[in-house]
Design an enzyme around this catalytic site. Sequence first.
Site, PDB file in Angstrom:
ATOM      1  N   HIS A 158      -2.851   6.585   4.310  1.00 24.19           N
ATOM      2  CA  HIS A 158      -1.408   6.664   4.507  1.00 24.19           C
ATOM      3  C   HIS A 158      -0.887   7.999   3.972  1.00 24.19           C
ATOM      4  CE1 HIS A 158      -1.508   2.623   5.771  1.00 24.19           C
ATOM      5  NE2 HIS A 158      -0.832   2.022   4.803  1.00 24.19           N
ATOM      6  N   ARG A 165       3.944   3.756  11.959  1.00 23.42           N
ATOM      7  CA  ARG A 165       2.515   3.569  12.178  1.00 23.42           C
ATOM      8  C   ARG A 165       2.015   4.713  13.058  1.00 23.42           C
ATOM      9  NH1 ARG A 165      -0.080   0.241   9.017  1.00 23.42           N
ATOM     10  NH2 ARG A 165       1.111  -1.608   9.618  1.00 23.42           N
ATOM     11  N   CYS A 207       0.811  -1.219   0.000  1.00 26.22           N
ATOM     12  CA  CYS A 207       0.000   0.000   0.000  1.00 26.22           C
ATOM     13  C   CYS A 207       0.849   1.277   0.000  1.00 26.22           C
ATOM     14  CB  CYS A 207      -0.954   0.001   1.192  1.00 26.22           C
ATOM     15  SG  CYS A 207      -0.183  -0.408   2.766  1.00 26.22           S
TER      16      CYS A 207
END
Length: 342
Positions: free
Chosen positions: A243, A236, A130
């Site tokens: 994101h 994270r 991703c």
Amino acid sequence: MGYKVAVVGATGNVGREMMNVLVERSFPADEVFAVASRRSLGAEVSYGDATLKCQDLEQFDFSKVDICLMSAGSSVSKVWSPKIGAMGAVVIDNSSCWRYDQDVPLIVPEVNADAVQGFTKKNIIANPNCSTAQLVVALKPLHDAAKIKRVVVSTYQSVSGAGKDAMDELWSQTKGKYVPGQDVEPNKFPKQIAFNCIPHIDVFMEDGFTKEEWKMVAETKKMLDPSIKLTATCVRVPVFVGHSESVNIEFERPITADEARDILRDAPGVQVVDKREPGGYVTPVEAAGEFDTFVSRIREDATVENGLAMWIVSDNLLKGAALNTVQIAETLIGRNLLKAAA
């Protein structure tokens, strides 16, 4: 005649998004099957106005489908993708299992659609990580214009990239039970994720980088250009979906911020939102639910020759997973590489 599509892992975050994307993009499917592990047998998932009951992966007859969108994890894909491909269906896999196999194309349609033709070797196509997917969508048009030498990227990755349990953990730690200074017992993450940042995604490797960081290097080289040097730090953050990436790029040829802005405005899958004022940029909250990758804060980096800095944001469940998978299937159809079974 339309296509018959199986979505494996239909009860997961990405599987459900695949169902939504198929509907939203009016994918030419005559029939869609929801498939999952035996423990999800009979579970219901939405497909537009319809409700589909999940069928058992081990009992499902894949010979009756043309396309299999696989989002059930690497261990499942390793076993099942070759079996499904051998039955005639093209597998588009969202896991990391096949991304680095030389006989499996790794595809972001806006970046390297021509490479999709290589799927015939194994009947498998890989979807990238991703964090890589949104990065290369923005890098590709700039690379074509001025040739990229080096990229330094720091990611700010939402918990949805780690699955539903990760989202639940963030929610449980933030829904009014947490008091600053109070000890929180982490489960999915190595440390508390609420009101915190964790510079650790995936496992650590011998050189001190994590596998998530290695993936960005290897996948960018495979899809865009093996000569590009890239270093990443993946973090994270306590965001549910979306994101973000802070990116510094060094080019072989001169390129100004204005030139880059114009190039990106014309690039497929990209939206430029770059006003030099408070709020004149995109954050994960605005990107969630959107198909495009957003680029903001485009500026010249005076610390290197021919350098630019920018901010890139995208919905990781969409462009980073479900959307890109469906776009790959659309590419196969658009290039007449896949014929629907009679």
